[in-house]
Design an enzyme around this catalytic site. Structure first.
Site, PDB file in Angstrom:
ATOM      1  N   GLY A  60      -4.220  -2.256   5.357  1.00 39.23           N
ATOM      2  CA  GLY A  60      -3.888  -1.998   3.959  1.00 39.23           C
ATOM      3  C   GLY A  60      -2.444  -2.356   3.702  1.00 39.23           C
ATOM      4  N   GLN A  65       5.574  -1.939  -0.934  1.00 38.01           N
ATOM      5  CA  GLN A  65       6.033  -2.323   0.406  1.00 38.01           C
ATOM      6  C   GLN A  65       6.655  -3.714   0.439  1.00 38.01           C
ATOM      7  OE1 GLN A  65       2.124  -0.986   2.392  1.00 38.01           O
ATOM      8  NE2 GLN A  65       3.672  -0.581   3.951  1.00 38.01           N
ATOM      9  N   CYS A 115       2.311   2.669   9.838  1.00 38.50           N
ATOM     10  CA  CYS A 115       2.650   2.083   8.533  1.00 38.50           C
ATOM     11  C   CYS A 115       3.584   0.900   8.758  1.00 38.50           C
ATOM     12  CB  CYS A 115       3.347   3.128   7.669  1.00 38.50           C
ATOM     13  SG  CYS A 115       3.831   2.498   6.037  1.00 38.50           S
ATOM     14  N   LEU A 116       3.321  -0.204   8.045  1.00 39.45           N
ATOM     15  CA  LEU A 116       4.121  -1.415   8.241  1.00 39.45           C
ATOM     16  C   LEU A 116       5.579  -1.219   7.805  1.00 39.45           C
ATOM     17  CD1 LEU A 116       1.480  -4.010   6.964  1.00 39.45           C
ATOM     18  CD2 LEU A 116       2.033  -3.428   9.338  1.00 39.45           C
ATOM     19  N   HIS A 158      -3.915   6.309   2.062  1.00 41.97           N
ATOM     20  CA  HIS A 158      -2.593   5.944   2.599  1.00 41.97           C
ATOM     21  C   HIS A 158      -1.913   4.946   1.658  1.00 41.97           C
ATOM     22  CE1 HIS A 158       0.183   4.715   6.063  1.00 41.97           C
ATOM     23  NE2 HIS A 158       0.344   3.740   5.199  1.00 41.97           N
ATOM     24  N   GLU A 159      -2.691   3.974   1.170  1.00 43.35           N
ATOM     25  CA  GLU A 159      -2.101   2.931   0.305  1.00 43.35           C
ATOM     26  C   GLU A 159      -1.799   3.472  -1.094  1.00 43.35           C
ATOM     27  OE1 GLU A 159      -2.269   0.896   3.701  1.00 43.35           O
ATOM     28  OE2 GLU A 159      -1.013   0.588   1.945  1.00 43.35           O
ATOM     29  N   HIS A 162       1.453   5.204  -1.245  1.00 45.27           N
ATOM     30  CA  HIS A 162       2.619   4.303  -1.397  1.00 45.27           C
ATOM     31  C   HIS A 162       2.922   4.078  -2.881  1.00 45.27           C
ATOM     32  CE1 HIS A 162       3.786   3.041   2.619  1.00 45.27           C
ATOM     33  NE2 HIS A 162       2.561   2.674   2.929  1.00 45.27           N
TER      34      HIS A 162
HETATM   35  C1  LIG Z   1       0.470   6.399  15.427  1.00 45.11           C
HETATM   36  N1  LIG Z   1      -0.877   6.015  15.829  1.00 45.11           N
HETATM   37  C2  LIG Z   1      -1.418   4.881  15.336  1.00 45.11           C
HETATM   38  O1  LIG Z   1      -0.895   4.172  14.494  1.00 45.11           O
HETATM   39  C3  LIG Z   1      -2.776   4.556  15.831  1.00 45.11           C
HETATM   40  C4  LIG Z   1      -2.994   4.421  17.212  1.00 45.11           C
HETATM   41  C5  LIG Z   1      -4.284   4.100  17.674  1.00 45.11           C
HETATM   42  C6  LIG Z   1      -5.361   3.923  16.789  1.00 45.11           C
HETATM   43  C7  LIG Z   1      -5.151   4.079  15.397  1.00 45.11           C
HETATM   44  C8  LIG Z   1      -6.339   3.945  14.471  1.00 45.11           C
HETATM   45  C9  LIG Z   1      -3.866   4.401  14.925  1.00 45.11           C
HETATM   46  N2  LIG Z   1      -3.609   4.512  13.561  1.00 45.11           N
HETATM   47  C10 LIG Z   1      -3.654   3.456  12.698  1.00 45.11           C
HETATM   48  N3  LIG Z   1      -4.070   2.247  13.154  1.00 45.11           N
HETATM   49  C11 LIG Z   1      -4.158   1.244  12.236  1.00 45.11           C
HETATM   50  N4  LIG Z   1      -4.595   0.015  12.643  1.00 45.11           N
HETATM   51  C12 LIG Z   1      -5.306  -0.122  13.879  1.00 45.11           C
HETATM   52  C13 LIG Z   1      -5.164  -1.495  14.476  1.00 45.11           C
HETATM   53  N5  LIG Z   1      -5.479  -2.532  13.479  1.00 45.11           N
HETATM   54  C14 LIG Z   1      -5.611  -3.865  13.974  1.00 45.11           C
HETATM   55  C15 LIG Z   1      -4.873  -4.302  15.092  1.00 45.11           C
HETATM   56  C16 LIG Z   1      -5.014  -5.597  15.561  1.00 45.11           C
HETATM   57  C17 LIG Z   1      -5.886  -6.504  14.937  1.00 45.11           C
HETATM   58  C18 LIG Z   1      -6.633  -6.087  13.836  1.00 45.11           C
HETATM   59  C19 LIG Z   1      -6.484  -4.777  13.361  1.00 45.11           C
HETATM   60 CL1  LIG Z   1      -7.455  -4.288  12.021  1.00 45.11          CL
HETATM   61  C20 LIG Z   1      -4.675  -2.436  12.266  1.00 45.11           C
HETATM   62  C21 LIG Z   1      -4.784  -1.047  11.657  1.00 45.11           C
HETATM   63  N6  LIG Z   1      -3.824   1.401  10.937  1.00 45.11           N
HETATM   64  C22 LIG Z   1      -3.424   2.638  10.559  1.00 45.11           C
HETATM   65  N7  LIG Z   1      -3.165   2.830   9.266  1.00 45.11           N
HETATM   66  C23 LIG Z   1      -2.971   4.182   8.694  1.00 45.11           C
HETATM   67  S1  LIG Z   1      -3.873   4.105   7.153  1.00 45.11           S
HETATM   68  C24 LIG Z   1      -3.336   2.420   6.885  1.00 45.11           C
HETATM   69  C25 LIG Z   1      -3.454   1.796   8.283  1.00 45.11           C
HETATM   70  C26 LIG Z   1      -2.552   0.574   8.439  1.00 45.11           C
HETATM   71  O2  LIG Z   1      -2.939  -0.516   8.077  1.00 45.11           O
HETATM   72  N8  LIG Z   1      -1.338   0.771   8.998  1.00 45.11           N
HETATM   73  C27 LIG Z   1      -0.469  -0.334   9.169  1.00 45.11           C
HETATM   74  N9  LIG Z   1      -3.318   3.683  11.404  1.00 45.11           N
HETATM   75 NI    NI Z   2       1.879   2.315   4.882  1.00 49.92          NI
END
Ligand SMILES: CNC(=O)c1cccc(C)c1Nc1nc(N2CCN(c3ccccc3Cl)CC2)nc(N2CSC[C@H]2C(=O)NC)n1
Ligand code: NI
Length: 186
Positions: A60, A65, A115-116, A158-159, A162
């Site tokens: 997301g 952002q 979060c990015l 989450h989005e 933001h």
């Molecule tokens: C601190 N522990 C952690 O972060 C955490 C730790 C373990 C597991 C999870 C599940 C965690 N949590 C978490 N993991 C994600 N990704 C998993 C990997 N994936 C991804 C990665 C590579 C290719 C394709 C893809 Cl798809 C991308 C997305 N994304 C989010 N969020 C929170 S909601 C918005 C979303 C977001 O996009 N964040 C940038 N949380």
């Molecule tokens: Ni975020």
């Protein structure tokens, strides 16, 4: 194309502002912005592109952002089926998304949230609504309404946070970050 240098980080004031609704019918500029945000997510989920352009992967992205105070979010959620085939669970650019109803029941990602815009790992469960009904306008100008649950609901909340200047760690209980009291772990 958008890269990590376009993503503002913790401490930038825009992350704490409330974004403004976009006018409908959508302007070409707002449609292009949404497309760029979706392209970023696609690139970030492609191993080659992510490595080549040093992108952090996300499912997301919200316009604030990239320092745009507009109520636009892009969501691209892949999943794997029982045969190990990857498919897209949900993909859309959501203009003026609004949660119009939600469950009492809460849920949280067992592994916490990333979060990015936050360059440090922050531990703790982020309690969110388990199910939500969202209303939005899509890039073609259609009014959409859909119910989401579990992972999709978490990402969309989450989005949308933001857009309201909220960051995931605002929701972690500082005294008991891992108290999974009455919510479902995902
Ligand atoms: C601190 N522990 C952690 O972060 C955490 C730790 C373990 C597991 C999870 C599940 C965690 N949590 C978490 N993991 C994600 N990704 C998993 C990997 N994936 C991804 C990665 C590579 C290719 C394709 C893809 Cl798809 C991308 C997305 N994304 C989010 N969020 C929170 S909601 C918005 C979303 C977001 O996009 N964040 C940038 N949380
Ligand atoms: Ni975020």
């Amino acid at each position: 194309m958008l890269t990590m240098k376009d993503i503002i980080r913790e401490g930038h004031p825009t992350l704490r502002k409330v974004a403004k609704e976009v006018d409908t019918p959508l302007s070409e500029e707002d449609k292009a912005l949404g497309q760029e945000m979706m392209e970023f997510l696609k690139n970030s989920q492609d191993p080659e592109m992510a490595e080549k352009y040093e992108l952090r992967s996300g499912v997301g992205l919200a316009a604030p952002q990239i320092n745009e105070q507009k109520r636009i979010i892009a969501v691209l959620i892949p999943a794997i089926d029982e045969n190990g085939e990857e498919f897209i669970l949900f993909e859309d650019v959501m203009y003026n998304p609004r949660i119009i109803s939600h469950s009492v029941q809460k849920a949280a990602l067992a592994d916490g949230e990333g979060c990015l815009s936050i360059d440090r790992p922050i531990e703790g469960l982020v309690p969110r609504h388990e199910r939500i009904t969202v209303e939005w306008t899509d890039a073609e100008g259609n009014k959409k309404q859909q119910r989401f649950r579990d992972y999709e609901a978490i990402v969309i909340q989450h989005e949308i946070d933001h857009l309201n200047g909220k960051l995931f760690f605002d929701r972690i209980d500082p005294l008991q970050p891992y108290a999974a009291r009455d919510f479902k772990l995902l």
